[in-house]
Write an enzyme that holds these catalytic residues in place. Structure first.
Site, PDB file in Angstrom:
ATOM      1  N   HIS A   7       0.836  -1.218   0.000  1.00 26.06           N
ATOM      2  CA  HIS A   7       0.000   0.000   0.000  1.00 26.06           C
ATOM      3  C   HIS A   7       0.868   1.265   0.000  1.00 26.06           C
ATOM      4  CE1 HIS A   7      -3.968  -1.972   0.927  1.00 26.06           C
ATOM      5  NE2 HIS A   7      -3.167  -2.909   1.386  1.00 26.06           N
ATOM      6  N   ASN A  27     -10.370  -2.500   2.612  1.00 24.31           N
ATOM      7  CA  ASN A  27     -10.123  -2.440   1.171  1.00 24.31           C
ATOM      8  C   ASN A  27     -11.432  -2.153   0.441  1.00 24.31           C
ATOM      9  OD1 ASN A  27      -7.366  -2.992   1.291  1.00 24.31           O
ATOM     10  ND2 ASN A  27      -7.624  -5.193   0.948  1.00 24.31           N
ATOM     11  N   HIS A  57      -3.837   0.808  12.035  1.00 24.89           N
ATOM     12  CA  HIS A  57      -3.608  -0.500  12.664  1.00 24.89           C
ATOM     13  C   HIS A  57      -4.961  -1.138  12.978  1.00 24.89           C
ATOM     14  CE1 HIS A  57      -2.115  -3.745  14.875  1.00 24.89           C
ATOM     15  NE2 HIS A  57      -1.353  -3.156  15.762  1.00 24.89           N
ATOM     16  N   TYR A 105       1.198  -4.693  11.860  1.00 23.53           N
ATOM     17  CA  TYR A 105       1.173  -3.247  11.597  1.00 23.53           C
ATOM     18  C   TYR A 105       2.128  -2.473  12.508  1.00 23.53           C
ATOM     19  CZ  TYR A 105      -2.464  -3.938   8.169  1.00 23.53           C
ATOM     20  OH  TYR A 105      -3.140  -4.325   7.034  1.00 23.53           O
TER      21      TYR A 105
HETATM   22  C1  HEM Z   1      -8.188  -8.215   4.999  1.00 25.58           C
HETATM   23  C2  HEM Z   1      -6.926  -8.143   4.669  1.00 25.58           C
HETATM   24  C3  HEM Z   1      -6.145  -6.874   4.625  1.00 25.58           C
HETATM   25  C4  HEM Z   1      -6.558  -5.599   4.401  1.00 25.58           C
HETATM   26  C5  HEM Z   1      -7.963  -5.100   4.135  1.00 25.58           C
HETATM   27  C6  HEM Z   1      -5.407  -4.741   4.483  1.00 25.58           C
HETATM   28  C7  HEM Z   1      -5.450  -3.377   4.310  1.00 25.58           C
HETATM   29  C8  HEM Z   1      -4.361  -2.557   4.395  1.00 25.58           C
HETATM   30  C9  HEM Z   1      -4.364  -1.159   4.116  1.00 25.58           C
HETATM   31  C10 HEM Z   1      -5.575  -0.347   3.712  1.00 25.58           C
HETATM   32  C11 HEM Z   1      -3.106  -0.706   4.292  1.00 25.58           C
HETATM   33  C12 HEM Z   1      -2.624   0.714   4.050  1.00 25.58           C
HETATM   34  C13 HEM Z   1      -2.808   1.535   5.283  1.00 25.58           C
HETATM   35  C14 HEM Z   1      -2.428   2.956   5.007  1.00 25.58           C
HETATM   36  O1  HEM Z   1      -3.096   3.586   4.166  1.00 25.58           O
HETATM   37  O2  HEM Z   1      -1.464   3.430   5.607  1.00 25.58           O
HETATM   38  C15 HEM Z   1      -2.313  -1.819   4.688  1.00 25.58           C
HETATM   39  C16 HEM Z   1      -0.974  -1.741   4.975  1.00 25.58           C
HETATM   40  C17 HEM Z   1      -0.279  -2.800   5.469  1.00 25.58           C
HETATM   41  N1  HEM Z   1      -0.720  -4.088   5.648  1.00 25.58           N
HETATM   42 FE1  HEM Z   1      -2.534  -4.773   5.303  1.00 25.58          FE
HETATM   43  N2  HEM Z   1      -4.308  -5.497   4.774  1.00 25.58           N
HETATM   44  C18 HEM Z   1      -4.739  -6.811   4.886  1.00 25.58           C
HETATM   45  C19 HEM Z   1      -3.970  -7.888   5.209  1.00 25.58           C
HETATM   46  C20 HEM Z   1      -2.734  -7.787   5.727  1.00 25.58           C
HETATM   47  C21 HEM Z   1      -2.016  -8.868   6.318  1.00 25.58           C
HETATM   48  C22 HEM Z   1      -2.541 -10.298   6.472  1.00 25.58           C
HETATM   49  C23 HEM Z   1      -0.839  -8.365   6.723  1.00 25.58           C
HETATM   50  C24 HEM Z   1       0.274  -9.069   7.413  1.00 25.58           C
HETATM   51  C25 HEM Z   1       0.134 -10.123   8.160  1.00 25.58           C
HETATM   52  C26 HEM Z   1      -0.808  -6.967   6.363  1.00 25.58           C
HETATM   53  C27 HEM Z   1       0.248  -6.125   6.568  1.00 25.58           C
HETATM   54  C28 HEM Z   1       0.284  -4.818   6.188  1.00 25.58           C
HETATM   55  C29 HEM Z   1       1.424  -3.970   6.355  1.00 25.58           C
HETATM   56  C30 HEM Z   1       2.767  -4.402   6.917  1.00 25.58           C
HETATM   57  C31 HEM Z   1       1.071  -2.700   5.903  1.00 25.58           C
HETATM   58  C32 HEM Z   1       1.930  -1.454   5.888  1.00 25.58           C
HETATM   59  C33 HEM Z   1       1.500  -0.593   7.062  1.00 25.58           C
HETATM   60  C34 HEM Z   1       2.325   0.635   7.247  1.00 25.58           C
HETATM   61  O3  HEM Z   1       3.463   0.676   6.760  1.00 25.58           O
HETATM   62  O4  HEM Z   1       1.832   1.554   7.915  1.00 25.58           O
HETATM   63  N3  HEM Z   1      -1.966  -6.651   5.781  1.00 25.58           N
HETATM   64  N4  HEM Z   1      -3.087  -2.946   4.753  1.00 25.58           N
END
Ligand code: HEM
Length: 743
Positions: free
Chosen positions: A96, A169, A360, A383
């Site tokens: 993202h 999402n 988060h 997160y």
């Molecule tokens: C339903 C499943 C998921 C959705 C809807 C989702 C949604 C998102 C969104 C919207 C962001 C961007 C947030 C922003 O705008 O700063 C994000 C970032 C991220 N997501 Fe997810 N994600 C999902 C699954 C996962 C999973 C399973 C993991 C890890 C186990 C993960 C790890 C991350 C990480 C590491 C970031 C970067 C956050 C940051 O750097 O601040 N995500 N996710």
């Protein structure tokens, strides 16, 4: 153009930002804006200084030993400036990375006390400040907005009880069921590691290799191959919390809840051909669209919806509520609309706010809680962990965009970049030297209490058999689509798999698609010049070996065929408004003044924005001498950037435009992308000069109005304006399109 209701940074200095908003939606709740205002720097009327506050007299020359001599290390002004510059970058988000954000507020329609004790969901008069960040998943920070991808939809509510984030999402399901697969999935979709190709695209071998070996991704694949993955605007897409959450009321009763965001403007997308063209003409298309809408006072809005499931009904579905690859069809559990989100202010500074915001899933408030969804559980770890390195240490909650408006008191101390100056001797609890402060809050004082879910289980590294039907909902989605939408899915799969080099990956995908729908697999296979592999004959779901251990065997047999759900098709979205749509007026000197000005008035009254496009920038003069300023030249605009096209008459205007291949391509693309087109008088000649006009039956009569095309040599703008506006509101006229599937 409507007067900007969003404030200008330079006007804000020294006053409450919210107070300047002149009664705009933000109005009464200034808490977060006032909080951010403490950190706003504004140089208007100020001297240039170093970071130590020393005034700088010369910002053009470094300090040297003689005007042709070497630079001196004692030049603290030069050193400070370069050092800061050298350290300006932080790592982009691991996923993202590409995103854009906005401030706004949320208001509940009526108290939700029966479901939750969360304070921000009790009182309809309370406006809770929010910050929202939209994003794509796979591309880098500088990648195009129009990649075929899932869009992140992350909302931070600054509630009176602390921050609550819905990190969702625009697609209600996910690719994988267990967070342990997330790094594998992301590695597969990101650019390939040996050559870092391709950028922001899933159309490559490693992604499809992973998917073809991961049948649980098939439901999500249907959504990502649909037009949902190429939205017309961030303002025109749904959002979903995806996981099943819990709401808990004051009596301690828990219920399962799914979160939905429903855009007030409806759900609309562009075509894949357009998406690719927009990526060239304006890679910032979505970011610009959101920014301009807010600057123009066209504040984007969504309604928050919830699906509520009583605990006693947890196991009554054909799927598991904890499985993030499943939706609860809206026909089975209706979505209750409970409140409204309005985005009404652009950030002051992209880096400080949009880049440094840290969402988060684990940020919850009393009255909301997690479930055991294994994807969600993994996110709860990931997160904070990633933000510790992305934002450089444990104090990122103190950054202005992240700090809650609720007071923060605890015994956490120190760490890189600590801003808080904690008073007193005690940084532990219990203590007497500070009178025991800060105290634990009892539940009746707003203290958070985790939901007391009963768990009696063996520690086990296994997946529940209730997670193993991977095809029923993929088929449900495909069968719920209109014919044009199904055609777009077939074409998307032909494109994506057409870019895959390893034949075995394509073949494995055809096998999986065959489990969703035979016609789908056949149509994709034809586009790839392959046959659908003969086995398995039966869909994998039904190919359940009699002697298999049902606990171990996946995918599992579906319990029943699901009825199509109309909520899944964008064909059923609202199409009653042209608000914020952009209409291209193609003109040159000698245009028909009445036709232009009458249509312009009608379009503005309806809430859309006309834009004049002429061979060059500058003033364009009509046949009666009235002038209009060209908003774009034919070099800087293209049909893909607009919602509809208007071709007014005027002999010499049309003759000039016909000499420009860009004008013909403009109209031809509008025909191809099924947009509303209105051509009057000589404008009909311009329309007829386009190669695609042949398919529309034009030229057979004096006048046509069908499939979103109005062409008339005799009608006036006033006579057709209403029809044109209805056609624009329809968004697209897919009956002009042909596709691989037929009815
Ligand atoms: C339903 C499943 C998921 C959705 C809807 C989702 C949604 C998102 C969104 C919207 C962001 C961007 C947030 C922003 O705008 O700063 C994000 C970032 C991220 N997501 Fe997810 N994600 C999902 C699954 C996962 C999973 C399973 C993991 C890890 C186990 C993960 C790890 C991350 C990480 C590491 C970031 C970067 C956050 C940051 O750097 O601040 N995500 N996710």
């Amino acid at each position: 153009m409507a007067r900007s209701k969003s404030d200008n940074a330079l006007q804000r200095k020294g006053r409450s930002v919210a107070a300047d908003n002149g009664g705009s939606g933000y109005g009464e709740n200034t808490a977060k804006l006032d909080d951010l205002a403490k950190n706003i720097e504004d140089s208007a009327g100020e001297y240039l200084t170093t970071n130590q506050g020393v005034r700088i007299s010369d910002n053009q020359n470094s300090l040297k030993a003689g005007d042709r001599g070497p630079t001196l290390i004692e030049d603290f002004i030069f050193r400070e400036k370069l050092t800061h510059f050298d350290h300006e970058r932080i790592p982009e988000r691991v996923v993202h990375a590409r995103g854009t954000g906005a401030h706004g507020h949320f208001q509940v329609y009526e108290s939700m006390a029966k479901y939750t004790k969360a304070a921000f969901l009790q009182d309809p008069s309370v406006k809770t400040p929010v910050f929202v960040r939209f994003s794509t998943v796979a591309g880098s920070r500088g990648s195009t907005d129009l990649a075929r991808d899932v869009r992140g939809f992350a909302v931070k509510f600054y509630t009176s009880e602390g921050n609550f984030d819905i990190v969702g999402n625009n697609i209600p399901v996910f690719f994988i069921q267990d967070a342990i697969k997330f790094p594998d999935f992301i590695h597969a979709v990101k650019p390939e590691p040996h050559n870092e190709i391709p950028q922001a695209a899933s159309a490559h071998d490693t992604f499809w290799d992973f998917v073809s070996l991961t049948p649980e991704s098939m439901h999500m694949i249907m959504w990502v191959m649909s037009d949902r993955a190429i939205p017309r605007s961030l303002r025109m897409m749904e959002g979903f919390g995806i996981h099943t959450f819990r709401m808990i009321n004051a009596a301690g009763k828990g219920r399962f809840v799914k979160f939905h965001w429903k855009p007030v403007l409806g759900v609309h997308s562009v075509t894949w051909d357009e998406a690719q063209k927009i990526s060239g003409y304006d890679p910032d298309f979505h970011r610009r669209d959101l920014w301009e809408a807010i600057e123009n006072g066209d504040f984007p809005e969504w309604e928050l919806g919830i699906q509520v499931v009583e605990e006693r009904n947890e196991t009554k579905f054909d799927f598991d509520l904890l499985d993030p690859t499943k939706i609860i069809p809206e026909e089975v559990v209706p979505v209750q609309l409970i409140g409204r989100l309005t985005l009404d202010r652009n950030p002051e500074n992209f880096f400080a706010e949009t880049e440094q915001v840290a969402f988060h899933v684990g940020n919850i408030v009393p009255g909301i809680d997690f479930t055991n969804d294994p994807l969600m559980q993994g996110r709860l770890f990931s997160y904070t962990d990633t933000q510790l390195i992305r934002l450089g240490g444990p104090n990122f909650h103190e950054l202005p965009i992240n700090r809650p408006i609720a007071p923060v008191h605890n015994n956490q101390r120190d760490g890189y970049m600590r801003q808080t100056i904690n008073r007193g001797r005690a940084s532990y609890e219990p203590n007497r030297v500070r009178g025991g402060c800060p105290f634990q809050a009892g539940v009746d004082m707003g203290g958070f209490q985790s939901y007391a879910e009963k768990i009696d289980a063996q520690k086990i590294r296994e997946r529940s058999p209730s997670f193993m039907d991977h095809f029923s909902q993929a088929a449900l989605f495909f069968h719920s689509q209109s014919l044009p939408e199904r055609n777009h899915i077939v074409n998307a799969l032909r494109f994506e798999l057409g870019k895959v080099e390893v034949r075995a990956i394509r073949e494995r995908m055809l096998t999986l698609l065959n489990n969703v729908d035979r016609e789908l697999a056949g149509a994709v296979a034809e586009g790839l010049g392959l046959d659908v592999p003969a086995s398995p004959e039966k869909p994998l779901n039904l190919n359940f070996p009699a002697d298999a251990d049902p606990k171990k065997y996946q995918p599992k047999r579906p319990t029943s065929e699901m009825k199509p759900s109309s909520a899944l098709s964008m064909a059923n979205t609202r199409k009653d408004s042209v608000k914020t749509r952009k209409v291209a007026f193609l003109i040159a000197d000698g245009f028909d003044d009445a036709a232009v000005f009458d249509m312009k008035r009608a379009i503005i009254t309806a809430g859309a924005t006309p834009k004049a496009i002429a061979p060059t920038l500058g003033m364009v003069t009509g046949v009666s001498g009235e002038s209009i300023n060209a908003d774009f030249s034919l070099l800087t605009a293209a049909s893909a950037l607009f919602d509809a096209v208007y071709l007014p008459g005027g002999q010499s205007s049309v003759e000039t435009l016909k000499q420009h291949p860009e004008a013909i391509e403009f109209v031809n693309d509008a025909l191809r992308h099924c947009k509303a087109i209105c051509a009057l008088a000589e404008g009909v000649d311009l329309l007829e000069s386009c190669p695609r006009a042949e398919q529309t039956g034009l030229g057979e009569g004096e006048q046509i109005h069908e499939s979103g095309i109005i062409a008339s040599r005799s009608a006036t703008a006033r006579q057709v304006a209403d029809d044109f506006i209805v056609d624009i509101a329809r968004h697209r006229h897919w009956d002009r399109e042909s596709g691989p599937l037929t009815e």
